[in-house]
Design a protein around this motif. Structure first.
Motif, short mmCIF file in Angstrom:
data_model
loop_
_atom_site.label_atom_id
_atom_site.label_comp_id
_atom_site.label_asym_id
_atom_site.label_seq_id
_atom_site.Cartn_x
_atom_site.Cartn_y
_atom_site.Cartn_z
N ALA A 43 1.98 -6.28 8.23
CA ALA A 43 2.42 -7.46 7.50
C ALA A 43 3.94 -7.51 7.38
CB ALA A 43 1.79 -7.47 6.11
N ALA A 44 4.59 -6.34 7.29
CA ALA A 44 6.05 -6.30 7.17
C ALA A 44 6.75 -6.47 8.50
CB ALA A 44 6.47 -4.98 6.53
N GLY A 45 6.02 -6.33 9.62
CA GLY A 45 6.65 -6.45 10.93
C GLY A 45 7.51 -5.26 11.27
N ILE A 46 7.11 -4.07 10.85
CA ILE A 46 7.89 -2.85 11.06
C ILE A 46 7.21 -1.99 12.12
CG2 ILE A 46 8.75 -0.74 9.99
CD1 ILE A 46 8.79 -2.21 7.34
N ASP A 47 7.99 -1.51 13.09
CA ASP A 47 7.49 -0.58 14.09
C ASP A 47 8.63 0.29 14.59
OD1 ASP A 47 8.92 -2.19 15.89
OD2 ASP A 47 7.16 -3.40 16.36
N GLN A 48 8.37 1.05 15.65
CA GLN A 48 9.36 2.00 16.15
C GLN A 48 10.56 1.34 16.81
OE1 GLN A 48 6.38 1.53 17.37
NE2 GLN A 48 6.59 1.05 19.54
N ARG A 49 10.50 0.04 17.05
CA ARG A 49 11.63 -0.65 17.67
C ARG A 49 12.75 -0.95 16.68
NH1 ARG A 49 8.53 -5.70 20.00
NH2 ARG A 49 7.77 -5.55 17.86
N ASN A 50 12.46 -0.90 15.39
CA ASN A 50 13.46 -1.24 14.39
C ASN A 50 14.46 -0.11 14.19
OD1 ASN A 50 10.68 -2.69 13.03
ND2 ASN A 50 12.51 -3.93 13.25
N SER A 51 15.60 -0.46 13.67
CA SER A 51 16.60 0.52 13.22
C SER A 51 16.93 0.20 11.77
CB SER A 51 17.86 0.45 14.09
OG SER A 51 18.51 -0.80 13.93
N LEU A 52 17.32 1.21 11.03
CA LEU A 52 17.54 1.02 9.60
C LEU A 52 18.74 0.11 9.29
CD1 LEU A 52 16.15 1.96 7.03
CD2 LEU A 52 17.85 3.75 6.83
N PRO A 53 19.89 0.24 9.95
CA PRO A 53 21.02 -0.62 9.57
C PRO A 53 20.75 -2.11 9.78
CG PRO A 53 21.77 1.25 10.87
CD PRO A 53 20.29 1.24 10.96
N PHE A 54 20.00 -2.46 10.81
CA PHE A 54 19.80 -3.86 11.14
C PHE A 54 18.44 -4.39 10.68
CE2 PHE A 54 22.87 -2.21 14.20
CZ PHE A 54 23.90 -3.11 14.03
N LEU A 55 17.77 -3.66 9.81
CA LEU A 55 16.51 -4.14 9.22
C LEU A 55 16.82 -4.84 7.91
CD1 LEU A 55 13.37 -4.10 9.38
CD2 LEU A 55 13.46 -2.04 7.97
N SER A 56 16.39 -6.09 7.78
CA SER A 56 16.65 -6.88 6.58
C SER A 56 15.57 -6.60 5.53
CB SER A 56 16.70 -8.37 6.92
OG SER A 56 16.79 -9.15 5.74
N VAL A 57 15.96 -6.00 4.41
CA VAL A 57 14.98 -5.73 3.35
C VAL A 57 14.50 -7.02 2.71
CG1 VAL A 57 15.90 -3.43 2.88
CG2 VAL A 57 16.87 -5.39 1.70
N VAL A 58 15.32 -8.06 2.74
CA VAL A 58 14.90 -9.35 2.18
C VAL A 58 13.76 -9.94 3.00
CG1 VAL A 58 15.64 -11.69 1.62
CG2 VAL A 58 17.17 -9.77 1.19
N ASP A 59 13.90 -9.89 4.32
CA ASP A 59 12.83 -10.41 5.19
C ASP A 59 11.55 -9.60 5.03
OD1 ASP A 59 14.61 -12.28 6.07
OD2 ASP A 59 15.10 -11.24 7.94
N VAL A 60 11.68 -8.28 4.95
CA VAL A 60 10.49 -7.43 4.77
C VAL A 60 9.80 -7.76 3.45
CG1 VAL A 60 9.69 -5.06 4.49
CG2 VAL A 60 11.39 -5.60 6.24
N ARG A 61 10.59 -7.90 2.39
CA ARG A 61 10.00 -8.21 1.08
C ARG A 61 9.32 -9.59 1.08
NH1 ARG A 61 14.30 -7.79 -1.79
NH2 ARG A 61 14.76 -10.01 -1.89
N ASP A 62 9.94 -10.56 1.71
CA ASP A 62 9.34 -11.90 1.75
C ASP A 62 8.04 -11.91 2.54
OD1 ASP A 62 11.46 -12.79 0.26
OD2 ASP A 62 12.56 -13.66 1.95
N ARG A 63 8.00 -11.15 3.63
CA ARG A 63 6.76 -11.10 4.42
C ARG A 63 5.64 -10.42 3.64
NH1 ARG A 63 10.41 -10.46 8.99
NH2 ARG A 63 10.44 -8.19 8.71
N LEU A 64 5.96 -9.35 2.92
CA LEU A 64 4.93 -8.66 2.15
C LEU A 64 4.47 -9.49 0.95
CD1 LEU A 64 6.25 -4.97 2.16
CD2 LEU A 64 4.37 -5.94 3.49
N ALA A 65 5.35 -10.32 0.42
CA ALA A 65 4.97 -11.15 -0.73
C ALA A 65 3.92 -12.19 -0.37
CB ALA A 65 6.21 -11.83 -1.32
N THR A 66 3.77 -12.48 0.93
CA THR A 66 2.76 -13.45 1.35
C THR A 66 1.36 -12.84 1.42
OG1 THR A 66 3.17 -12.99 3.70
CG2 THR A 66 4.48 -14.73 2.68
N VAL A 67 1.25 -11.52 1.32
CA VAL A 67 -0.06 -10.86 1.32
C VAL A 67 -0.72 -11.14 -0.02
CG1 VAL A 67 -1.29 -8.68 1.53
CG2 VAL A 67 0.75 -9.09 2.91
#
Length: 339
Positions: free
Chosen positions: A143-167
């Motif tokens: 649901a958060a769209g997180i996998d091994q392709r992501n990197s920590l500096p360029f991962l938006s916590v706002v986008d992750v939070r918004d995607r999880l809020a739709t669950v």
């Protein structure tokens, strides 16, 4: 001596000056403003200009006339070669993007900035999730769209939070980065209270009737089931009836709200019709009847408790046939025969 008996005047510097068009100063007078003195003052003026040029700001200094330089001498060396390589590089990049090569690499390895960050040791290697009750970590990551392709500096916590809020099952969520390679997700799940069946579909609902999610698997199969229009808004009433059922609670499969006014309980193929008012008292009466006469073990398909002074039952076909046969036998017995 000339012909007039006069001696010729001697040739002097003043005379030479007169021939040059300059007046001759009298003896003892200050020298005229001529060549050497004039040149000295000109030198002083130039020296003064140099001083001003050093004192004044750059934009107020006198400017010298520029000398035109041929354009081929002003251009950087190998400029044409660099422009040619740049043009062909842009063409190649545009072809790579339009041909789908960039999209394929991004889908497999992530964006170029993510690849660079991972190479520098800032990949997303660990995701810590707290607050899980009904949900699974794999569902959160998807649901958060997180996998091994992501990197920590360029991962938006706002986008992750918004995607999880739709669950629907997630009530609150927070996301935090922990450098260099960890992401912390803290969530609070909504507590499912019952299942609601309407128009052939089953949804998971909270105690206040809010729909949390559709029934997708068997993890909520043991929740109480309410059926009918607006039955979700009367969930608390139904749960109170289950508490009143006591030992019969586990045998109740569902509660159907009839016309938005009263409940019918479903027990192992038997319908128990409850009154609009005094439903809890009717359930308590059913518990007593079962304890005294094992009413629910008989060949019946319905029990009507809507009347406070009587119980009406409906037999199954087999039970009705057996009852009719028993009545016929009872009628054929001669009078006076002991039974």
């Amino acid at each position: 001596m000339d012909g007039g008996g006069r001696f010729p005047e001697p040739l002097t510097a003043g005379y030479a000056g007169e021939e040059a068009g300059m007046p001759v100063p009298p003896p003892g007078a200050a020298p005229a403003r001529g060549g050497p003195a004039r040149e000295a003052r000109l030198g002083e003026s130039r020296s003064g200009e140099s001083l001003l040029a050093r004192v004044l700001p750059r934009f107020l200094r006198p400017r010298r006339a520029s000398v035109a330089v041929p354009i081929e001498r002003r251009m950087p060396r190998h400029l044409g070669t660099g422009l040619a390589f740049g043009f062909f590089g842009l063409v190649a990049a545009a072809g790579f993007v339009s041909g789908g090569g960039y999209a394929e690499i991004s889908a497999r390895y992530g964006t170029p900035v993510d690849m660079a960050a991972r190479a520098l040791g800032f990949g997303l290697d660990k995701v810590t999730i707290s607050g899980l009750v009904q949900l699974h970590s794999s569902e959160i990551l998807k649901a958060a769209g997180i996998d091994q392709r992501n990197s920590l500096p360029f991962l938006s916590v706002v986008d992750v939070r918004d995607r999880l809020a739709t669950v629907p099952l997630i009530g609150a969520v927070s996301v935090r980065k922990i450098y260099p390679r960890e992401l912390l997700v803290t969530l609070t799940e909504r507590e499912p209270s019952a299942l609601w069946q309407r128009n052939g579909e089953i949804a998971v609902i909270a105690a206040d009737g809010t729909v949390i999610d559709q029934m997708r698997d068997g993890r909520f199969a043991n929740l109480p089931l309410v059926v009918g229009e607006e039955a979700n808004l009367r969930t608390k009433d139904y749960l109170a009836l289950l508490d009143a059922a006591g030992p019969l609670k586990d045998r109740i499969r569902a509660g159907t709200l009839v016309s938005g006014r009263r409940w019918t309980l479903k027990l192992d193929g038997i319908d128990v019709r409850l009154p609009e008012t005094g439903a809890r008292e009717a359930v308590a009466r059913l518990v007593r009847l079962e304890a005294e006469s094992s009413l629910l073990e008989k060949d019946i398909i319905a029990v009507d408790l809507r009347l406070p002074d009587r119980v009406v039952v409906r037999l199954t076909e087999e039970g009705a046939a057996a009852r009719l046969e028993a009545q016929k036998k009872q009628q054929k017995k001669p009078k006076g025969t002991e039974t």
